[in-house]
Each structure stands twice: as structure tokens, then as C-alpha cells.
Write an enzyme that holds these catalytic residues in place. Structure first.
Site, PDB file in Angstrom:
ATOM      1  N   GLU A   1      14.285 -32.955  -4.124  1.00 26.71           N
ATOM      2  CA  GLU A   1      12.899 -32.707  -3.740  1.00 26.71           C
ATOM      3  C   GLU A   1      12.095 -32.076  -4.880  1.00 26.71           C
ATOM      4  O   GLU A   1      12.508 -31.093  -5.481  1.00 26.71           O
ATOM      5  CB  GLU A   1      12.873 -31.767  -2.533  1.00 26.71           C
TER       6      GLU A   1
ATOM      7  N   ARG B   1       9.342 -16.693  -3.659  1.00 29.58           N
ATOM      8  CA  ARG B   1      10.114 -16.917  -2.431  1.00 29.58           C
ATOM      9  C   ARG B   1      11.387 -16.084  -2.444  1.00 29.58           C
ATOM     10  O   ARG B   1      12.123 -16.058  -3.423  1.00 29.58           O
ATOM     11  CB  ARG B   1      10.462 -18.398  -2.306  1.00 29.58           C
TER      12      ARG B   1
ATOM     13  N   ARG C   1      16.193 -23.506  -7.898  1.00 29.40           N
ATOM     14  CA  ARG C   1      15.843 -22.548  -6.848  1.00 29.40           C
ATOM     15  C   ARG C   1      15.633 -21.167  -7.439  1.00 29.40           C
ATOM     16  O   ARG C   1      16.580 -20.443  -7.734  1.00 29.40           O
ATOM     17  CB  ARG C   1      16.970 -22.521  -5.800  1.00 29.40           C
TER      18      ARG C   1
ATOM     19  N   SER D   1       6.395 -31.965  -1.628  1.00 29.81           N
ATOM     20  CA  SER D   1       6.411 -32.078  -0.175  1.00 29.81           C
ATOM     21  C   SER D   1       4.957 -32.199   0.253  1.00 29.81           C
ATOM     22  O   SER D   1       4.159 -31.326  -0.025  1.00 29.81           O
ATOM     23  CB  SER D   1       7.046 -30.811   0.399  1.00 29.81           C
TER      24      SER D   1
ATOM     25  N   ARG E   1      10.820 -27.651 -11.403  1.00 28.47           N
ATOM     26  CA  ARG E   1      11.695 -28.788 -11.142  1.00 28.47           C
ATOM     27  C   ARG E   1      11.319 -29.987 -12.004  1.00 28.47           C
ATOM     28  O   ARG E   1      12.171 -30.809 -12.340  1.00 28.47           O
ATOM     29  CB  ARG E   1      11.668 -29.155  -9.649  1.00 28.47           C
TER      30      ARG E   1
END
Length: 426
Positions: free
Chosen positions: A348, A261, A276, A351, A390
Site C-alpha cells: 500500500e 502515528r 512503517r 488509500s 514509501r
RNA sequence: GGAGAGAUGGCCGAGUUGGUCGAAGGCGCUCGACUCGAAAUCGAGUAGGCAGUGUUGAUCUGUCUCCAGGGUUCGAAUCCCUGUCUCUCCGCCA
């Protein structure tokens, strides 16, 4: 992509959905174009009908040796009109398609209306955050002291938001991937897929990343290829342009993949640690379901993802995303947020979304209820099960000891060669 | 990377001197007949998109689709161009 007929017949519902999401779309222009298109279509089809019948006649005349010059001359001009009108219609359709591809999905009725993440609705919590008798450290400090993750050299070799995992850190990442895949394939009925990590633009359009979110992805220069931002893209597109036999549904797939990403627009956010990254690992769950069963499937999907955290003993909560926080293609999304002691918040880690027929229509993924019935769009769903980086961060933080070592959750120990603890190497 | 062959309906496979071709034939599938039942046999049916009609997704009508996009033509699965993919041989390579 929404059904153009649905938009035509329910403009108010679409407008409300857009307003709830705080998205601007020129819907009235869209409706006008749609009407114009249909009007022209009727006209040109009449002309085509004429061309077809007369051309047939010309063939017959020629065969009989009779003259047909006047008819040929007439058809020459008819063909020219058709060509012109086809071009006009094509332009209108291009505009319609362009708008249609940028209209987000309509939120499900159980999605709370709200502006941003503040308005998300907490559904449930699991586990109690541990009470520390010392000040818990952030995972990057733990990892650096144990020398299991190297952020600095990641930056040197690649750039910001890239890392090296080393020794027990690399093994922990690999252990988690295997643990998750084993759980989902053995206990939850998912069939494992190892997809390509590079896909073409059609696939990106199929799942909704393109055309709107091109800047979030890495595109390979001078090619039509993109690095996948999630395994959702290749795995959902597995059945693009296909009609699945009804008895195959529901189809469950799980897939490990790295995710790439660009994180455009996120500069300055989560600059430290694993939260991130430009590249991270994820185990993804993807489902193709009967339309009427998809919300049931969504609940099961979330539970499958939760199970990972439960077995790892990591406290979390589940939230129902509000309209303002909902992703472009999703009709409903549950985020699972894991407890991170050093942040003192839930972050988070998964999802899980139901896209209903939004992606299926874009990607043209259908099924046939009965042998003779018309094909219908399936509903597609997916969810992280889980984001591995994560998860590593959560384990390091939740299982840290005062001496800087980190305990290994029991379910993971077999995957870690039996070790129970990560300690600093001498 | 070099040379060649090919891409047709759920599948296999005709059609390439342009003209009732959305497409022969076979397989598969659905329905019916026969049968106590099944097999075999016989008969019928069997693509999708868009638009109109109806009105709610039955029917009927038109149109488009024979890998994709352009072109030639009154008319193209059939001719021309470009692209994509597949296969075979050679080279290279984990």
C-alpha cells in the site's frame, strides 16, 4: 456519523452493514433510547410551552399592577420539572451520541463483502515489475550503503521507527514532495494548503479518528492537542461548521504534511526500513463534492494518485477494499499498492476513500444548492497522493543497480539538481 | 507572560435599569412592479437544529439556539461564574 433518522428508519440496512464489517454495536439499545428520547421530548416541550405563555402573562399582569403570585408559584414547580426532564433527556442523548459516534459508515454497494485483505478485489494493474539479473536488495540496505538514510541514529535520537534522511536521501524526499505538489496543483486542479500539524479534539472527532482510535495518535500532554496522523484531518476540518456556496463545489485541496502515528498494536510488523514509521511525510488530496458526484470524484481522485506512480515509472495495482478491510469512516476505498521487488509483493502506498456524508455530518460541513434551499451535507473524499516515505522505498528498490547505486526517474531529475543517479560518496 | 476591550442572523450593526427579542436598522440576496433592457426607485420575502403533523423531505405547530458550558429568576441576548476565541498595548521571541 450516520443520520440518526436513517438509522431509525432503516435498522436492517444498518445491521447488515455492521455484520459485513464484523462490528458489534448494540443497535437495539440504540433504537430503544431513541424512542424514549422522542417521547420525553414531546412531554417537556409541552411544559416549556406552558412556561413560556404563563411567563408572558405574568409580565403583563405585573405591568398592569395586578397580583401574579399564584402563577409564579405554579411556574416555579413547572420549571423544576422541566429541569429534571431536561437532565434526563441530556443523559439519553449522551448515550445515543456515544453509540452513534462508534457506528462505522455503511459500505457502498460496489464494495465486495469479505473478512480481510485476502478478500480485496484487484481492479487493475499498471506497469511490469522489472526483471533483475541480480538479487534485488531491500531499500534499507540500499539506503544504508549509500549513506542516505540513517536508521540507527534515528533510533538513538528519538526511538524505534524514526529516521534521519541525509544528503541525496533528504533531497529525494524533498524532491518528491515538490514534484507531487506541482503535479496536483498544476495538472489536476488542486489548491495547495499548508495546514497546522497539530489539531484539537473537535477536528479529530470531525474526521472520525476520535473517539474510537485515540490510541493510534500522539496526544500532547496536558493539552487538548494531537499531532495529526494525516493532513486529511486539518484539511477536511478547514470548513467545519460552515455552509459552502454551491458554486464553490467541488473544492479540491492538496497538502503536504508530516504524519504522526503511534502504530499501537503494530509492534513487530515492518520493523525495518521506511514502511512503517512514527513520523512520515505525505502529500494528501482532499475533495468536497456534490453528493451525487462523489463516486465520479473518487475515480478521478484515484487516477490523480496513480498518475504520480506512472510518471515515476513504478508498477502498481489498484484494489477495492472489502467490507472487512474498509476503514471506519469510509464508504468505499481504493488502495494503490506499489511493487516492491525485495518483498516480491505490492504494498500500500495510497488509500483513496469516499466518506460520503459521514465526516460532513460529524464536522457539520454543508452547502446550499440554491440561494433559498436548505443546506445539505457535502460529500468528503481524500487520498494519499502519495505517501512519500514509501515512494522513496519504492524508488530505491525499483531503480537499484547491481553496483548499489540508484537511478533517478527522469521526471524527478529537475528536482534533484539534474543528477541522474545516486551513488555512494567516497 | 502582564494590562485592557470584545464575541449578536450571509455581512455590518442596535439592543446590556431582565418581560410579546429569533432579535431594530442598513447592506447583500430572492421574487414582483416600473423599463425595450439595465441602473435607480417602490413592494414583499430572506437563519439553523430538534420534535410533532404531513408524509417524503411543501405546509403547519411546538421547542431550542444572540461564542461554549453552568448558575440566578415565574421569565435572560440582557445579571453571575467558568472556559474558548478575537482585537489593542507592553514584555519576550523565529
Amino acid at each position: 456519523m450516520l443520520d440518526i433518522k436513517f438509522v431509525r428508519n432503516n435498522p436492517d440496512a444498518v445491521k447488515k452493514a455492521l455484520a459485513d464489517r464484523a462490528v458489534d454495536v448494540y443497535l437495539d439499545e440504540f433504537l430503544d433510547l431513541d424512542e424514549e428520547r422522542r417521547k420525553k421530548l414531546v412531554e417537556v416541550e409541552q411544559l416549556k410551552n406552558k412556561r413560556n405563555t404563563v411567563s408572558e402573562e405574568i409580565g403583563r399582569l405585573k405591568k398592569a399592577g395586578e397580583p401574579a403570585d399564584d402563577k409564579i408559584t405554579e411556574m416555579r414547580s413547572v420549571s423544576q420539572s422541566i429541569k429534571k426532564m431536561d437532565e434526563e433527556i441530556r443523559e439519553i442523548e449522551e448515550k445515543l451520541q456515544k453509540i452513534l459516534l462508534t457506528i462505522p459508515n455503511i459500505p457502498h454497494e460496489t464494495v465486495p463483502v469479505g473478512a480481510d485483505e485476502e478478500d480485496n478485489e484487484e481492479v487493475r494493474r499498471w506497469g511490469k515489475p522489472r526483471e533483475f539479473n541480480f538479487k534485488p536488495k531491500p531499500h534499507w540496505e540500499i539506503a544504508e550503503q549509500l549513506d542516505i538514510i540513517d536508521f540507527e541514529r534515528g533510533s538513538k535520537v528519538s526511538g524505534a521507527r524514526f529516521t534521519f534522511y541525509k544528503g541525496a536521501g533528504a533531497r529525494l524526499e524533498r524532491a518528491l514532495i515538490n514534484f507531487m505538489l506541482d503535479l496536483h496543483t498544476r495538472e489536476h486542479g488542486y489548491k495547495e494548503v499548508l495546514p497546522p500539524f497539530i489539531v484539537n479534539a473537535d477536528s479529530m472527532t470531525g474526521t472520525g479518528q476520535l473517539p474510537k482510535f485515540a490510541e493510534d495518535m500522539f496526544k500532547l500532554e496536558n493539552t487538548n492537542y494531537y499531532l495529526i496522523p494525516t493532513a486529511e484531518v486539518p484539511v477536511t476540518n478547514l470548513y467545519r461548521e460552515e455552509i459552502l456556496p454551491a458554486e464553490k463545489l467541488p473544492v479540491y485541496h492538496c497538502a503536504y504534511s508530516p504524519c504522526f502515528r503511534a502504530e499501537a498494536g503494530a509492534a513487530g510488523r515492518d520493523t525495518r526500513g521506511l514502511i512503517r514509521q512514527h513520523q512520515f511525510n505525505k502529500v494528501e488530496l482532499v475533495k468536497f463534492s456534490y453528493p451525487e458526484k462523489s463516486y465520479e470524484e473518487l475515480e478521478k481522485l484515484v487516477e490523480n494518485a496513480e498518475k504520480v506512480l506512472q510518471l515515476l515509472g513504478l508498477p502498481y495495482r489498484v484494489v477495492n477494499l472489502c467490507t472487512g478491510d474498509l476503514g471506519f469512516s469510509a464508504a468505499k476505498t481504493y488502495d494503490i499498492e506499489v511493487w516492491l521487488p525485495s518483498f516480491n509483493i505490492y504494498r500500500e502506498i495510497s488509500s483513496c476513500s469516499n466518506f460520503e456524508d459521514f465526516q460532513a455530518r460529524r464536522a457539520n460541513i454543508r452547502f446550499r444548492r440554491e440561494k433559498k434551499s436548505k443546506p445539505e451535507f457535502v460529500h468528503t473524499l481524500n487520498g494519499s497522493g502519495l505517501a512519500v516515505g514509501r515512494t522513496v522505498a519504492a524508488i530505491l528498490e525499483n531503480y537499484q543497480e547491481e553496483d548499489g547505486s540508484v537511478s533517478i526517474p527522469p521526471v524527478l531529475q529537475p528536482y534533484m539538481g539534474g543528477i541522474t543517479k545516486i551513488t555512494a560518496e567516497k
